[in-house]
Motif scaffolding. Structure first.
Motif, PDB file in Angstrom:
ATOM      1  N   SER A   1      91.053  48.976   3.315  1.00  7.87           N
ATOM      2  CA  SER A   1      90.674  50.238   4.142  1.00  7.87           C
ATOM      3  C   SER A   1      90.083  49.630   5.490  1.00  7.87           C
ATOM      4  O   SER A   1      89.332  48.979   5.334  1.00  7.87           O
ATOM      5  N   ASP A   2      90.503  50.183   6.510  1.00  7.80           N
ATOM      6  CA  ASP A   2      90.031  49.852   7.802  1.00  7.80           C
ATOM      7  C   ASP A   2      89.030  50.665   8.333  1.00  7.80           C
ATOM      8  O   ASP A   2      88.437  50.728   9.620  1.00  7.80           O
ATOM      9  N   ARG A   3      88.590  51.772   7.455  1.00  6.32           N
ATOM     10  CA  ARG A   3      87.859  52.934   7.754  1.00  6.32           C
ATOM     11  C   ARG A   3      86.570  52.650   7.005  1.00  6.32           C
ATOM     12  O   ARG A   3      85.302  53.126   7.741  1.00  6.32           O
ATOM     13  N   VAL A   4      86.447  52.137   6.049  1.00  8.60           N
ATOM     14  CA  VAL A   4      84.976  51.863   5.453  1.00  8.60           C
ATOM     15  C   VAL A   4      84.249  51.117   6.248  1.00  8.60           C
ATOM     16  O   VAL A   4      84.640  49.805   6.696  1.00  8.60           O
ATOM     17  N   ASP A   5      82.860  51.343   6.346  1.00  4.93           N
ATOM     18  CA  ASP A   5      81.988  50.653   7.093  1.00  4.93           C
ATOM     19  C   ASP A   5      80.580  50.644   6.688  1.00  4.93           C
ATOM     20  O   ASP A   5      80.368  50.700   5.810  1.00  4.93           O
ATOM     21  N   GLN A   6      79.897  50.244   7.763  1.00  4.39           N
ATOM     22  CA  GLN A   6      78.355  49.994   7.422  1.00  4.39           C
ATOM     23  C   GLN A   6      77.543  51.591   6.616  1.00  4.39           C
ATOM     24  O   GLN A   6      77.140  51.424   5.677  1.00  4.39           O
ATOM     25  N   ARG A   7      78.080  52.527   7.071  1.00  9.67           N
ATOM     26  CA  ARG A   7      77.368  53.949   6.576  1.00  9.67           C
ATOM     27  C   ARG A   7      78.232  54.216   5.306  1.00  9.67           C
ATOM     28  O   ARG A   7      77.332  54.572   4.422  1.00  9.67           O
ATOM     29  N   SER A   8      79.406  53.690   5.096  1.00 14.47           N
ATOM     30  CA  SER A   8      79.841  53.967   3.831  1.00 14.47           C
ATOM     31  C   SER A   8      79.479  53.105   2.637  1.00 14.47           C
ATOM     32  O   SER A   8      79.030  53.834   1.728  1.00 14.47           O
TER      33      SER A   8
ATOM     34  N   ALA B   1      86.456  51.010  11.470  1.00 16.12           N
ATOM     35  CA  ALA B   1      85.211  50.379  11.416  1.00 16.12           C
ATOM     36  C   ALA B   1      85.174  49.130  12.413  1.00 16.12           C
ATOM     37  O   ALA B   1      86.112  48.254  12.695  1.00 16.12           O
ATOM     38  N   PRO B   2      83.855  49.021  12.959  1.00 15.91           N
ATOM     39  CA  PRO B   2      83.831  47.637  14.037  1.00 15.91           C
ATOM     40  C   PRO B   2      83.967  46.476  13.457  1.00 15.91           C
ATOM     41  O   PRO B   2      84.422  45.527  13.913  1.00 15.91           O
ATOM     42  N   GLY B   3      83.774  46.335  12.232  1.00 20.18           N
ATOM     43  CA  GLY B   3      83.577  45.048  11.544  1.00 20.18           C
ATOM     44  C   GLY B   3      85.128  44.794  11.287  1.00 20.18           C
ATOM     45  O   GLY B   3      85.525  43.384  11.216  1.00 20.18           O
ATOM     46  N   VAL B   4      86.102  45.502  11.482  1.00 25.12           N
ATOM     47  CA  VAL B   4      87.715  45.178  11.160  1.00 25.12           C
ATOM     48  C   VAL B   4      87.702  44.353  12.375  1.00 25.12           C
ATOM     49  O   VAL B   4      88.493  43.253  12.181  1.00 25.12           O
TER      50      VAL B   4
END
Length: 575
Positions: free
Chosen positions: A413-420, A489-492
């Protein structure tokens, strides 16, 4: 424990230290010390992952269940095999393809520095405390077998046996030293040696007990009805399925296992290492859980937690019990050394930015020593911690999947990020605290009428509460975040910007590993021949035949090692 047993155990510990010293020369950079230069043979990484699942508690907990309930213990442990096969199919190659030097690097790039801090400190704390408990359990097992004369400096006046504190310090020193000196190479190669010793000790024990019982037919005739059922009331198919899911995330994303996937030359090797790990766990539990099961036919009234050691004591000649103790030590050492190396590998880069390779290695060794001292101190203090072990085990089972599940979701998933990532841990922790402690009869909200139905449901669910909280809550949180988040997510982008992972040629490990196998197997065969001298006539024949088979296997492994060495030399000359 006889003098011969003590000599065998001491020789084994010395061999592990020798391997650590031998691999000191390999550690010229953090890449070598914590990722084996991406040159580990795939089968070495697979065996190392397999051994990382073991500890002395394996023999006590699962051995006790095998003694009481038979094949139920085998079925539960086979779930690790299913989980590892699935991790190999979906995750192992992805980790190697990333080109990162450690799992912490991936978390930093994909989820940010705060997520690294969360994962590192929370997981490190619980894993090191868990390792300390395993070290303590191993020391207790040994000390029961070592009575000492009054006035001996190592004697515990309360038990009359070897002091548990001295055993903890001695075992802890050996593990920390070989891990600190040899890095991941030493961890991997000692795991290969430990795999051989473990299975050899179990093999001899099984053969000798079966001979005493008159074979499998004699065993089957002496155990209770239902002993060969695969499930029980406490360990049904729902539990086994949930246990498989939990360990899919653990094997596929917990740092100690990911480190093995990263250490091999290619993504294909990473996949093969996970499949070897899984294949072994699909087959081997039926073998290494046999001793306590067989002992049930000899003594149906024994203490289940002592069944494994009692089985070994019942049939093994002098010297061979030391090999069983070495096997238990090896299982615990594999767990502890893996955790030490992976967390030292995560901490060291934070302390060595801008330094050269040898300076980084020195810092890495200091960090390893500090972590080792911490877990050894925990092991020494276990008797003073009362019921802390149960709290730690429960908290760990609740935290493993919430901590590692975002890493797995990050692949798909390209949407999960630090907040998730933070939300997953906080949600699981809150729900777990509420269900397991706040609304229990003894909890602060236990008398609230509105919570009584939920309290009764939680009590009926029992052990499944950990599964519901540890698996269902993270899946719901991450699934909802993926569905409702509208941003990438920026990490992607940071992961996409990584250069393609370079595939490496097999290094010295291609020849070292078979030669270590040859040395270990050959020494074990010699041990069997020596113990046959004092064995009974019936046991002597078995020991001599098994020793001869091991000698032949050692010669074959040495031949494989020589071929590997020549192949490496040809590769280096071409380069």
């Amino acid at each position: 424990m006889t003098t011969a047993d003590a000599i065998v155990l001491i020789a084994y510990l010395a061999g592990m230290l020798a391997l650590g010293i031998f691999y000191m020369r390999r550690n010229t950079s953090l890449k070598q010390m914590f990722a084996a230069g991406h040159q580990s043979p795939w089968w070495v990484a697979g065996l190392s992952g397999f051994m990382t699942m073991f500890s002395a508690g394996t023999f006590v907990v699962w051995g006790g269940l095998a003694y009481r309930s038979g094949l139920v213990a085998v079925a539960v442990n086979m779930s690790y095999g299913v989980a590892a096969v699935l991790a190999g199919a979906f995750l192992a190659a992805r980790w190697r393809r990333l080109g990162v030097e450690s799992p912490a690097d991936y978390v930093r790039l994909r989820f940010g520095n705060s997520a690294v801090q969360l994962y590192l400190w929370v997981m490190m704390l619980f894993r090191l405390i868990g390792s300390g408990i395993a070290l303590y359990a191993l020391s207790v097992l040994l000390c029961v077998l070592v009575p000492l004369e009054p006035g001996h400096m190592l004697r515990d006046p309360g038990t009359g046996n070897l002091s548990v504190t001295f055993a903890v310090l001695g075992f802890g020193a050996v593990i920390v030293l070989y891990t600190m000196l040899g890095g991941l190479w030493a961890v991997l190669m000692t795991d290969v040696m430990q795999f051989i010793v473990l299975n050899l000790a179990v093999l001899i024990t099984v053969i000798l007990i079966l001979a005493r019982l008159g074979g499998l037919d004699g065993f089957a005739a002496r155990v209770p009805e239902g002993f060969f059922a695969l499930t029980s009331d406490d360990y049904g198919w729902w539990f086994i399925a949930a246990w498989t899911v939990i360990h899919f995330f653990m094997i596929g994303a917990e740092w100690a296992f990911v480190q093995r996937f990263i250490s091999v030359p290619t993504p294909r090797d990473a996949r093969r290492s996970a499949w070897l790990f899984g294949g072994l766990y699909l087959i081997s539990p039926a073998f290494w859980l046999l001793p306590p099961m067989l002992y049930r036919a000899i003594d149906p009234n024994a203490n289940p937690e002592q069944a494994y050691m009692l089985a070994a004591q019942a049939v093994l000649p002098a010297g061979m019990l030391g090999l069983v103790l070495a096997a238990m030590f090896s299982a615990t050492a594999s767990l502890i050394s893996g955790q030490l190396n992976v967390f030292a590998g995560a901490l060291t880069p934070m302390l060595t930015r801008g330094r050269d390779g040898l300076s980084e290695v020195r810092t890495g060794r200091i960090v390893t020593i500090c972590l080792g001292l911490f877990l050894t101190l925990v092991a020494v203090l276990i008797p003073l911690l009362g019921g802390a072990e149960k709290v730690i085990v429960a908290a760990t089972s609740l935290l493993v999947v919430p901590l590692v599940a975002p890493s797995v979701w990050g692949f798909f998933s390209d949407r999960v990020d630090q907040r998730s990532a933070w939300l997953t841990v906080v949600a699981a922790g809150t729900v777990g605290l509420f269900l397991r402690y706040l609304i229990t009869p003894a909890g602060p909200l236990g008398d609230v009428a509105a919570f009584q139905p939920l309290q009764r449901w939680a009590a009926d669910a029992g052990i499944l509460i950990d599964v519901i909280v540890g698996v269902a809550v993270p899946m719901l949180v991450l699934g909802a975040y993926h569905l409702f988040s509208r941003r990438i997510a920026p990490g992607v982008a940071r992961i996409a910007a990584l250069p393609p992972a370079a595939e490496t040629a097999p290094g010295g490990g291609a020849s070292d590993a078979p030669r270590i196998v040859a040395l270990t197997v050959g020494a074990s065969g010699l041990l069997l021949w020596m113990t046959a001298i004092t064995a009974s006539a019936e046991d002597r024949k078995i020991l001599l035949i098994t020793g001869a088979a091991l000698a032949a296997l050692a010669l074959f492994a040495e031949w494989i090692g020589r071929r590997g060495a020549r192949a490496v030399e040809r590769t280096e000359s071409v380069a």
